[in-house]
Design an enzyme around this catalytic site. Sequence first.
Site, PDB file in Angstrom:
ATOM      1  N   ASP A 111      39.575  37.735  45.793  1.00 12.13           N
ATOM      2  CA  ASP A 111      38.864  38.383  44.686  1.00 12.13           C
ATOM      3  C   ASP A 111      39.368  37.801  43.360  1.00 12.13           C
ATOM      4  O   ASP A 111      39.378  36.586  43.199  1.00 12.13           O
ATOM      5  CB  ASP A 111      39.047  39.902  44.795  1.00 12.13           C
ATOM      6  CG  ASP A 111      38.222  40.704  43.819  1.00 12.13           C
ATOM      7  OD1 ASP A 111      37.026  40.910  44.075  1.00 12.13           O
ATOM      8  OD2 ASP A 111      38.771  41.122  42.776  1.00 12.13           O
ATOM      9  N   TYR A 152      37.546  41.950  33.526  1.00 15.36           N
ATOM     10  CA  TYR A 152      36.093  41.805  33.498  1.00 15.36           C
ATOM     11  C   TYR A 152      35.561  41.732  32.068  1.00 15.36           C
ATOM     12  O   TYR A 152      34.581  41.023  31.811  1.00 15.36           O
ATOM     13  CB  TYR A 152      35.449  42.995  34.219  1.00 15.36           C
ATOM     14  CG  TYR A 152      35.701  43.007  35.701  1.00 15.36           C
ATOM     15  CD1 TYR A 152      34.898  42.268  36.572  1.00 15.36           C
ATOM     16  CD2 TYR A 152      36.747  43.747  36.244  1.00 15.36           C
ATOM     17  CE1 TYR A 152      35.126  42.280  37.939  1.00 15.36           C
ATOM     18  CE2 TYR A 152      36.981  43.761  37.617  1.00 15.36           C
ATOM     19  CZ  TYR A 152      36.170  43.029  38.451  1.00 15.36           C
ATOM     20  OH  TYR A 152      36.393  43.023  39.807  1.00 15.36           O
ATOM     21  N   HIS A 205      34.184  42.750  52.048  1.00 13.09           N
ATOM     22  CA  HIS A 205      34.920  42.047  51.002  1.00 13.09           C
ATOM     23  C   HIS A 205      36.429  42.068  51.226  1.00 13.09           C
ATOM     24  O   HIS A 205      37.124  41.117  50.890  1.00 13.09           O
ATOM     25  CB  HIS A 205      34.577  42.688  49.661  1.00 13.09           C
ATOM     26  CG  HIS A 205      35.206  42.042  48.477  1.00 13.09           C
ATOM     27  ND1 HIS A 205      34.847  40.785  48.049  1.00 13.09           N
ATOM     28  CD2 HIS A 205      36.178  42.470  47.630  1.00 13.09           C
ATOM     29  CE1 HIS A 205      35.560  40.474  46.970  1.00 13.09           C
ATOM     30  NE2 HIS A 205      36.379  41.467  46.705  1.00 13.09           N
TER      31      HIS A 205
END
Length: 287
Positions: A104, A211, A267
């Site tokens: 990730d 982010y 994921h």
Amino acid sequence: MSVIENSWTHKYITTNGVKLHYVTQGEGSLMLMLHGFPEFWYSWRHQIPEFAKYFQVVALDLRGYNDSDKPLEQSAYVMSEFVKDIQGVITGLGYKKCILVGHDWGGAIAWNFAYDHPQKVEKLIILNLPHPAKFAQGLRTLPQLLRSAYIFFFQLPWIPELFIKSSNYQAIERVFKGMAVDKSAFMQGDIDAFKEAAAKPLALTAMLNYYRNIFQQRILEKNWRILEVPTLMIWGEEDTALGKELTYDTQTYVREFQLKYIPNCNHWVQQEQPELVNLYMREFLGL
């Protein structure tokens, strides 16, 4: 926590102006593990003891996470700083190079570090994070834009923090158990560990700041040359955040590239299918 801490050690290292917490086990060459969002070193609990048989395994808490420093400025959470952190960790631990493993966000940092410092990466292992060029291409398509809608939500101030904190961090549980194909891969102790890490002072905003700086950095517009570091990508095929098509043609960007798909897995691949992940990693490393 569901894993007994009977053999690994908790330590700290100061690098690039921040103090980073890490867990380590084993001795020998360095294997450095970088986690993703919303995790911490604990996401590697199934890999640390396995690869400590062969290496000094170091599983970091990235800056802003768990017990690592959490700079207040949003500008502290940019790729150039993450790369400097990793460079300082390798050097500070007394090594010239490492086997670099990332999942990730840790995978994004690992890709960038390998490009910036290929001489410091003996081999690269990426889990469920596409090559940056492929991710940039994906964000120009409607399916991936929809899967990545949360990234745009995270650009808002304060509201994402309130959402994640609500109902005793229920969003943390949903993101793991909700996405996992095999729900039993996450015991309640595991979920509680991730919740506790996210609830530490300043952690949640720091985690979201990764982010909030994506688009300002323009890293998705970078021109990527051919990477010379031997690379293994392991991909849970049922990833609901990142489409499998993001893996296609990655070999055009990497000289020596291997890709292993894991079916019926989402994921959180190294937590949901640790035996297969460990097997593919051992094969790639010739162990």
